[in-house]
Write a protein that holds these residues in place. Structure first.
Motif, PDB file in Angstrom:
ATOM      1  N   UNK A 239      10.530  -9.064   7.603  1.00  0.00           N
ATOM      2  CA  UNK A 239       9.350  -9.123   6.748  1.00  0.00           C
ATOM      3  C   UNK A 239       9.314  -7.902   5.845  1.00  0.00           C
ATOM      4  N   UNK A 240       8.631  -8.085   4.754  1.00  0.00           N
ATOM      5  CA  UNK A 240       8.514  -7.044   3.743  1.00  0.00           C
ATOM      6  C   UNK A 240       7.049  -6.989   3.329  1.00  0.00           C
ATOM      7  N   UNK A 241       6.534  -5.794   3.208  1.00  0.00           N
ATOM      8  CA  UNK A 241       5.135  -5.626   2.813  1.00  0.00           C
ATOM      9  C   UNK A 241       5.085  -4.659   1.638  1.00  0.00           C
ATOM     10  N   UNK A 242       4.405  -5.086   0.595  1.00  0.00           N
ATOM     11  CA  UNK A 242       4.285  -4.294  -0.624  1.00  0.00           C
ATOM     12  C   UNK A 242       2.812  -4.121  -0.926  1.00  0.00           C
ATOM     13  N   UNK A 243       2.399  -2.894  -1.197  1.00  0.00           N
ATOM     14  CA  UNK A 243       1.000  -2.579  -1.503  1.00  0.00           C
ATOM     15  C   UNK A 243       0.961  -1.978  -2.916  1.00  0.00           C
ATOM     16  N   UNK A 244       0.886  -2.844  -3.952  1.00  0.00           N
ATOM     17  CA  UNK A 244       0.913  -2.332  -5.324  1.00  0.00           C
ATOM     18  C   UNK A 244      -0.357  -1.598  -5.734  1.00  0.00           C
ATOM     19  N   UNK A 245      -1.490  -1.946  -5.123  1.00  0.00           N
ATOM     20  CA  UNK A 245      -2.749  -1.240  -5.390  1.00  0.00           C
ATOM     21  C   UNK A 245      -3.483  -1.092  -4.065  1.00  0.00           C
ATOM     22  N   UNK A 246      -4.577  -0.337  -4.078  1.00  0.00           N
ATOM     23  CA  UNK A 246      -5.376  -0.187  -2.858  1.00  0.00           C
ATOM     24  C   UNK A 246      -6.031  -1.506  -2.437  1.00  0.00           C
ATOM     25  N   UNK A 247      -6.170  -2.437  -3.379  1.00  0.00           N
ATOM     26  CA  UNK A 247      -6.874  -3.684  -3.096  1.00  0.00           C
ATOM     27  C   UNK A 247      -5.945  -4.865  -2.802  1.00  0.00           C
ATOM     28  N   UNK A 248      -4.674  -4.769  -3.158  1.00  0.00           N
ATOM     29  CA  UNK A 248      -3.758  -5.905  -3.055  1.00  0.00           C
ATOM     30  C   UNK A 248      -2.579  -5.587  -2.141  1.00  0.00           C
ATOM     31  N   UNK A 249      -2.301  -6.514  -1.221  1.00  0.00           N
ATOM     32  CA  UNK A 249      -1.132  -6.426  -0.350  1.00  0.00           C
ATOM     33  C   UNK A 249      -0.354  -7.725  -0.473  1.00  0.00           C
ATOM     34  N   UNK A 250       0.938  -7.626  -0.723  1.00  0.00           N
ATOM     35  CA  UNK A 250       1.814  -8.790  -0.815  1.00  0.00           C
ATOM     36  C   UNK A 250       2.818  -8.710   0.332  1.00  0.00           C
ATOM     37  N   UNK A 251       2.935  -9.790   1.097  1.00  0.00           N
ATOM     38  CA  UNK A 251       3.846  -9.831   2.235  1.00  0.00           C
ATOM     39  C   UNK A 251       4.816 -10.993   2.080  1.00  0.00           C
TER      40      UNK A 251
END
Length: 141
Positions: free
Chosen positions: A23-35
């Protein structure tokens, strides 16, 4: 990795192959998380006439903190089941959207809508489209 499954029953072929889970988790902003996640494994088929199924799955999910007490999510998943000893492959696609409202530290109200479609290349398989809507209450400690 690698999976291998052997059976004592006569005439039943062994299964082996490439296995993966990640799995990969990306947090581009404080409000958005993409997994994103992917998996390839072996499982029991649950069908008479075939012993196992090779399952390949991949998905992506986005979670957005709209407010401190409201979160929104959406995602897309793809699953393929290849049934061994049986000429059948099922493909399933699911898309979902959901929301959670935190009433307080302990209670949350949740809702989600999921659309699932399955296709198969076998006359013995089942093709379907399904829509599911859920409303729930979640308790946390």
């Amino acid at each position: 990795g690698f999976f291998s499954q052997s059976f004592d029953a006569p005439g039943v072929s062994d299964e082996e192959g490439f296995a993966v889970r990640g799995n990969l988790r990306w947090v581009p902003t404080e409000l958005l998380t993409v997994s994103a996640d992917a998996e390839r494994s072996i499982g029991d088929s649950g069908l008479i006439g075939t012993t196992s199924t090779i399952i390949t799955r991949a998905g992506v999910t986005a979670d957005y903190a709209y407010r401190s007490n409201i979160s929104l999510n959406a995602g897309l998943n793809y699953t393929q089941e290849d049934f061994s000893d049986f000429n059948r492959t099922d493909d399933r696609v699911s898309a979902f959207v959901g929301a959670e409202y935190k009433v307080n530290r302990i209670v949350s109200l949740t809702t989600s809508l999921t659309q699932t479609s399955q296709s198969t290349d076998s006359t013995f398989g089942r093709e379907y489209d399904k829509t599911a809507f859920f409303i729930g209450v979640k308790f946390a400690r």
